[in-house]
Structure formats: structure tokens, C-alpha cells
Scaffold this motif. Structure first.
Motif, PDB file in Angstrom:
ATOM      1  N   SER A   1      -1.719   0.315  10.440  1.00  0.00           N
ATOM      2  CA  SER A   1      -1.976   1.576   9.729  1.00  0.00           C
ATOM      3  C   SER A   1      -2.716   1.283   8.426  1.00  0.00           C
ATOM      4  CB  SER A   1      -0.692   2.362   9.489  1.00  0.00           C
ATOM      5  OG  SER A   1       0.120   1.645   8.621  1.00  0.00           O
TER       6      SER A   1
ATOM      7  N   GLU B   1      -3.248   1.696   4.818  1.00  0.00           N
ATOM      8  CA  GLU B   1      -2.390   2.121   3.705  1.00  0.00           C
ATOM      9  C   GLU B   1      -3.203   2.490   2.476  1.00  0.00           C
ATOM     10  OE1 GLU B   1       1.393   1.543   3.575  1.00  0.00           O
ATOM     11  OE2 GLU B   1       0.811   2.017   5.632  1.00  0.00           O
ATOM     12  N   LEU B   2      -4.368   1.860   2.333  1.00  0.00           N
ATOM     13  CA  LEU B   2      -5.163   2.119   1.126  1.00  0.00           C
ATOM     14  C   LEU B   2      -6.631   1.822   1.424  1.00  0.00           C
ATOM     15  CD1 LEU B   2      -4.448   1.323  -2.467  1.00  0.00           C
ATOM     16  CD2 LEU B   2      -6.262  -0.049  -1.507  1.00  0.00           C
TER      17      LEU B   2
ATOM     18  N   ARG C   1      -6.210  -1.827   2.654  1.00  0.00           N
ATOM     19  CA  ARG C   1      -4.873  -2.405   2.882  1.00  0.00           C
ATOM     20  C   ARG C   1      -4.367  -1.961   4.248  1.00  0.00           C
ATOM     21  NH1 ARG C   1      -1.161  -1.365  -1.922  1.00  0.00           N
ATOM     22  NH2 ARG C   1      -2.780  -2.671  -2.820  1.00  0.00           N
TER      23      ARG C   1
ATOM     24  N   GLU D   1      -1.305  -2.302   7.271  1.00  0.00           N
ATOM     25  CA  GLU D   1       0.109  -2.665   7.454  1.00  0.00           C
ATOM     26  C   GLU D   1       0.403  -2.708   8.944  1.00  0.00           C
ATOM     27  OE1 GLU D   1       4.330  -2.251   8.083  1.00  0.00           O
ATOM     28  OE2 GLU D   1       2.947  -0.668   8.587  1.00  0.00           O
TER      29      GLU D   1
ATOM     30  N   ILE E   1       1.729  -6.771   5.242  1.00  0.00           N
ATOM     31  CA  ILE E   1       0.666  -6.052   4.540  1.00  0.00           C
ATOM     32  C   ILE E   1      -0.438  -7.035   4.184  1.00  0.00           C
ATOM     33  CG2 ILE E   1       0.102  -4.810   2.409  1.00  0.00           C
ATOM     34  CD1 ILE E   1       2.926  -3.668   2.501  1.00  0.00           C
TER      35      ILE E   1
ATOM     36  N   ASN F   1      -4.558  -7.300   2.414  1.00  0.00           N
ATOM     37  CA  ASN F   1      -5.643  -6.620   1.698  1.00  0.00           C
ATOM     38  C   ASN F   1      -6.966  -7.230   2.115  1.00  0.00           C
ATOM     39  OD1 ASN F   1      -4.326  -4.787   0.084  1.00  0.00           O
ATOM     40  ND2 ASN F   1      -3.936  -6.272  -1.527  1.00  0.00           N
TER      41      ASN F   1
END
Ligand code: KIV
Ligand code: ZN
Length: 512
Positions: free
Chosen positions: A447, A449-450, A469, A471, A476, A478
């Protein structure tokens, strides 16, 4: 060292790296360690040597290279941890083992499942073992701010007797408030009979936004070391931010009467490097290093600053390294000039292939962008190293169409272990279309995230630096990508994150 000198202990590479997704490679850590040394940080906590082979190698590489700062490794109060830390620091010019154990009732009972007497015995044993390997030993009382005062006095006295030279009082969960925390540190120093044989230190987390205030309260009450991180990076809400601590001590010397040995002009360059390497962008209104920290928007302020700077400014942008931004290289610069400037910025190319790849990218960039700044070079190096080391997926080409009234469309070619694969997709925007096309090839099923884009320098020809980011199953990562075309930067960042998800880094967390 004078009585009013505060030791700056930077833990960006250890506690900072504990931020979800902020993990760094050995090479990235070395680049950051070099700029910290240049900034004249007293102690660099380079990592947690027993956490993984990668962590051990990073601590060792930093200990082997850095000569101007003390290099430190974290270790739990366990024989194996201490020995591994000692091994990694073997060649350090000045090395420190930082060992810790939890001292609060809640941690001792539920986490350690140990009686207080056992905790004291283990701490003393750990300090003695570390002292057999190295002279400079620091002992931390994890969760000190929720520990009982008398118990802290007892364990600290025993650890100083066992040879600890620094005693660290962490506010591990960010629970303390300044007045109370400052008084506790002051009372410990006053009450413990051998307190004069150690430097008292604090390590504050920012869960209530009080990490810097708590650190300053502690030094006002006798502590002489502050543990902090660049940009306030760190576990959960982060640690006390180095730039805020240093500039508060410097700007309010009239009240605090203290000083540090930091070269503050390296603050902004180190902030940019850490943000670029970790993919944790700095919020624009962040004190000292945020893009707006010295920007005066309102007419009244601008007028005041023009007439007399100190009407609205308590320090100058130059003091902290803003505006040192100069055009360093251009289209006609040669490979030597390129290598030399990057060496000045802390990047050493280990192989000719690495240098050649980066130089080819530099030439491409110089064709698109007239002026190349230090920040461009740093982004370019991160980008080159990213693509050099994570080889499973690479971007071969990307075509997007985006037009008013039409559905955006992307066609992408990704190299998967040497084989080209193509895909196309529509999306709500060009980045969305590109990501859908890439995902249909790499199938991370993660997913998002950012997603964030930052302009590296000013001007519409600036490179965009994208952080993505992802996940998956609690892990997690980056991903980072830079390009003058932000859709291409976005695609690179997604592929970088996908590559990171493939690598399984087994790493122990010191506090779990
Ligand atoms: O927050 C904390 O307590 C720590 C210790 C290991 C010093 O990071
Ligand atoms: Zn911490």
C-alpha cells in the motif's frame, strides 16, 4: 573542556534510522558521518553493531574513516552486543560503547521480567565488560523519565563506580515536561556521591513536542551532553533536533550561559543530505532548516528586516548555512571537477564504474538544467547509487500523455532482471497512470503510504525529488527518485521502493 561546553551527541544514524522506512546503506551513513564530522559533532552514534551484518559494517566503516569525532556504537547490556560493538570500533581514533538497560518499574516488570537487583547487577557487568574493551563507556537508563528516583541514584552510582564516563538519562517515551525533567537531572547530579566522575547526558523523544525544551532544561540543571538528531529524525515523533538545540544554545547564550563546538554553517547542508538520503522531507515551517524559516511574507516584516535586520530576525540565514548555495558546475565541467566537488560534499566513488555512471547522469542533467547546485549533485549521487545497488527493477522508458479533458495515459518499459517488460495504464493523473502501469509489472501489492515531491532548488527547471513510502506486511520502505521531469522522478522512486521491498534485511531493534 570548559564547564559550560555542551557535548553534542548525534544519533541520526542510530535512533534516526529507527524511524520507519529511514534505513540507510553503509555508503549513505558514511556520507552523513562525514558531514557530521565537518559540522564538528562531538560524538556520532554510528549504529547498533549487533543489529545486522549491515549495521556492523556501517559502524566499522565510520569508525575506520572518521577521525575528528568520537564514533559510538549502541549495545544492550548483553555480552554479545558489547563484544560486537567493541569489534566494530577496533580501529576508531576515539571510540565509545553505549550500553543500556531499562530502569522503570513497567519496563523491568513486563519487558525485562527482572527484579531491580538483577538489573543493577547486569548493568554493572555490562559497563565493566565494555571498559575492558574501550576507555570511553556510556551507560543509559532506558525509560529514565518513568523510573524511581532512588533506584536511578543507586544504579547510576554503581555504573560510575564500574567505569561509566557518561550517564545518559533518556526520556524514552517523550513523557517528561521541562521543569520536572530539568529538576530531576539536577537532583540526580546533586544526590549521587560520585556524580562528578561522569558527564550527565540527556536523550529526549518528541512525543509531546517537548524534546528540545526538555534537553535545554536538563543542561540548565547541570547536564553537559545532549543526544539529538538532524531534522529531529527518530523513533515515532523523533528525537530532539540538533539544529534547534544548537541554535537555541547559541542564540540565548545570555540566558543559558552555555556553548557547543558546532560549526553552524553546516546545519542546512546536513539537513538536506539527511532529508535526501532518508526520504523524510523537512516541513517548510520547521525551525532553522525549513524552507520558510527565514522567509518574511508579511509586508510589515519585510519592511522591518530591510530597515534593520534584527527587528524580526534573531539569527541570520548565513549562520546556519542558508544562501551558501552557489552554482558549482555546468555543462562544460569535466570529470575531475565533478569528482572533486562531490568529494568536498562527502561522496567518495569507490569504483570507476560508479564515477562514470554518476558523471553520465550529470552530463544528462547539465543538458536540461543550466546551473547545477550542490543539492543537485547530492540528489544525483543518491539516485545513481540507488539504481546501481538495487538491480532487480530499472526504468527503461516512460511515456505519458496528459491533456485537458482527456484521461491521462502512461506506457512504461521496466527492466526486470535484464529483461524488458512493457505495460500501459490510464489513471486519474499522469503519476497515477504511471504507477498503475509499473505495479502491473512489479506486483508489489504494497500500500502507498506517502507520496511527496520536493523541488531540490528554485526555478521551474529544478529537479523534483520524489519520496514514495510503501508498506507491505508491516514492513515500510521509502523509495527516492530525482529528475527534472517529476513523472520520471516518481517512476524512479516507485521502482526504488519496489527494489527495497525485495531485499530482506533482518535487523534487530535494540528496544524490542
Ligand atoms: O530512547 C531511548 O531510551 C534510547 C536508548 C537506547 C538510549 O534510544
Ligand atoms: Zn531513543
Amino acid at each position: 573542556m570548559s564547564d559550560n561546553r555542551v557535548i553534542i551527541f548525534d544519533t541520526t544514524l542510530r535512533d534516526g534510522e529507527q524511524s520507519p522506512g529511514a534505513s540507510m546503506t553503509r555508503d549513505e551513513k558514511l556520507r552523513i558521518a562525514k558531514i557530521l564530522e565537518k559540522m564538528r559533532v562531538d560524538v556520532i552514534e554510528a549504529g547498533f553493531a549487533i543489529a545486522s551484518v549491515g549495521d556492523f559494517e556501517s559502524v566499522k566503516a565510520i569508525a575506520d574513516t572518521i577521525k575528528g569525532s568520537t564514533v559510538c556504537s549502541l549495545s544492550r547490556a548483553l555480552d554479545g552486543d558489547i563484544d560486537r560493538a567493541g569489534e566494530a570500533l577496533k580501529n576508531a581514533n576515539s571510540g565509545r560503547i553505549h550500553t543500556f538497560i531499562a530502569t522503570s518499574p513497567i519496563h523491568m516488570k513486563y519487558k525485562l521480567q527482572m527484579e531491580p537487583d538483577q538489573v543493577v547487577a547486569q548493568a554493572v557487568h555490562a559497563v565493566k565488560r565494555a571498559r575492558n574493551l574501550i576507555d570511553d563507556v556510556e551507560f543509559s537508563l532506558e525509560d529514565a523519565s518513568r523510573s524511581e528516583f532512588d533506584f536511578m541514584c543507586r544504579i547510576i552510582e554503581a555504573c560510575i563506580d564500574a567505569g561509566a564516563r557518561t550517564i545518559n538519562i533518556p526520556d524514552t517515551v517523550g513523557y517528561a515536561v521541562p521543569d520536572e525533567f530539568g529538576r530531576t537531572v539536577g537532583r540526580l547530579i546533586e544526590r549521587i556521591p560520585n556524580a562528578d566522575k561522569a558527564v550527565f547526558s540527556v536523550h529526549c523523544h518528541n512525543d509531546l513536542g517537548l524534546a528540545v525544551a526538555n534537553s535545554l532544561a536538563a543542561v540548565s540543571n547541570g547536564a553537559r551532553q545532549i543526544e539529538c538528531t538532524v531534522n529531529g529524525l527518530g523513533e515515532r515523533a523523533g528525537n530532539a533536533s540538533l539544529e534547534e538545540v544548537v541554535m537555541a544554545i547559541r542564540t540565548r547564550k545570555d540566558i543559558l550561559g552555555l556553548e557547543t563546538g558546532i560549526d553552524s554553517t553546516q546545519i542546512v547542508p546536513s539537513s538536506r543530505l539527511v532529508a535526501g538520503v532518508t526520504g523524510f522531507p523537512v516541513q517548510p515551517n520547521k525551525a532553522i532548516v525549513g524552507a520558510n524559516a527565514f522567509a518574511h511574507e508579511s509586508g510589515i516584516h519585510q519592511d522591518g528586516v530591510l530597515k534593520h535586520r534584527e527587528t524580526y530576525e534573531i539569527m541570520t540565514a548565513q549562520d546556519v548555512g542558508w544562501n551558501t548555495n552557489k552554482m558549482v558546475l555546468g555543462k562544460h565541467s569535466g570529470r575531475n571537477a565533478f569528482r572533486t566537488r562531490l568529494e568536498e560534499l562527502g561522496t567518495i566513488f569507490e569504483t570507476d564504474t560508479e564515477l562514470n555512471m554518476a558523471f553520465a547522469r550529470f552530463k544528462d542533467l547539465a543538458d536540461k538544467k543550466h546551473e547545477i547546485f550542490d543539492e543537485d549533485l547530492q540528489a544525483l549521487v543518491s539516485d545513481t547509487k540507488t539504481s546501481a545497488y538495487n538491480e532487480c527493477y530499472g526504468l527503461s522508458s516512460l511515456k505519458v500523455t496528459s491533456q485537458t479533458g482527456e484521461t491521462p495515459f502512461a506506457e512504461v518499459v521496466v527492466v526486470v532482471e535484464g529483461q524488458e517488460q512493457r505495460a500501459a495504464s490510464t489513471g486519474s493523473g499522469p503519476v497515477d497512470a504511471a504507477y498503475k502501469a509499473i505495479e502491473s509489472i512489479v506486483k508489489t501489492e504494497a500500500s502507498l503510504e506517502l507520496y511527496s515531491v520536493n523541488a531540490i532548488t528554485s526555478g521551474t527547471d529544478s529537479q523534483g525529488e520524489v519520496t514514495v513510502r510503501l508498506e507491505k506486511g508491516g514492513r515500510i520502505v521509502n523509495g527516492l527518485g530525482a529528475d527534472t521531469d517529476i513523472v520520471i522522478a516518481s517512476a524512479k522512486a516507485y521502482l526504488h521502493a519496489a527494489n527495497l521491498l525485495l531485499s530482506s534485511i533482518e535487523k534487530a531493534h535494540p528496544q524490542v
